[in-house]
Write a protein that holds these residues in place. Sequence first.
Motif: not given
Length: 335
Positions: A57, A60-61, A63-69
């Motif tokens: 988890e 995943a958080l 990787r999502d943060t990198c994609d968004e920010q």
Amino acid sequence: MATNSYIKQYPDVMKGKKILYVHGFGSSGQSGTVTRIRELLPGTEVIAPDLPIIPREAMALLRDTCDEQCPDLIIGTSMGGMYTEMLRGFDRILINPAFRIGETILKRNMLGKITFFNPRKDGAKDFIMTKHLQEQYLEMCGQCFSGITDDEQDRVFGLFGTDDPVVDTYGIFSQNYKNALRFHGEHRMNDTVLMHSVMPVIRLVDDRQNGICRNIIYISLEDTMERNGIPMPSMMKTYRYLIEKYDVYIVAALPDNDSSYPVRMQEWTFDNLGVPAYRKLILTNRKDLLYGDYLIDACSNGGSADFMSTRIELGSETFKTWEDILEFFSRLNGQ
């Protein structure tokens, strides 16, 4: 964050950029390190999420943060350094990375109740480290160092405390990456380590991203120390200023019939100048062949009198002391 005239800050470093900070085991995005980075870099947005306890988890958080920010730089400490290594495609600094956190949990008897070191946004005070959870950390560690490309080699820096009693992963990192640096310190990052070991690497990354090539200063090694080999305090003050504005190298003569000399000089520069001197020691008997902008040298031995650019003669009427040299370069402000 606004600048503060009462504390040391670097408002132009990473200006207008984003840093993702990945905290260590049992910590949070509200750690004192995050606060200090924000103080040092008031022109930078520092993103510091609280990581989930379950490794999958947490990854995943991130990787999502990198994609968004799309952070310009990721800094990970301890367990966060382990996660950061796997965030490919970004410039990254790993500080005492715990690549064997799964093993460390058992070795340090960390099964059972773990109290968080820092407040967390969800209000959680503690968690239970089970054997099943420990095995998940062990599995996550096994995913490090896969598919490292030449580009990744250039984008990752590892910083390792020489007196770290918690983790020792310098060897495994240096087997996989070329930018493995040591600093004098322990596992937890204090203000001295942040200022004198981490900040120079952040500045290096920022310069590279901005395409900045700073003017080069060479300093003769023999002019940095007292007769007993201890660095002059005034020189250290000047050196700390110069590395913020210039690309600074240390130059030493190469004596005949002394094969141990290069190793001793490497040790001296590390012991006294630390991370900023990483790969910055030049051994030569021909200072006149150095290509740069300034040479600080008290004598003309080794052809320094014929240095092709500006020679700063320490001990001369104009530059009697290191304080005079500091004043001179303070006026130039990087030129």
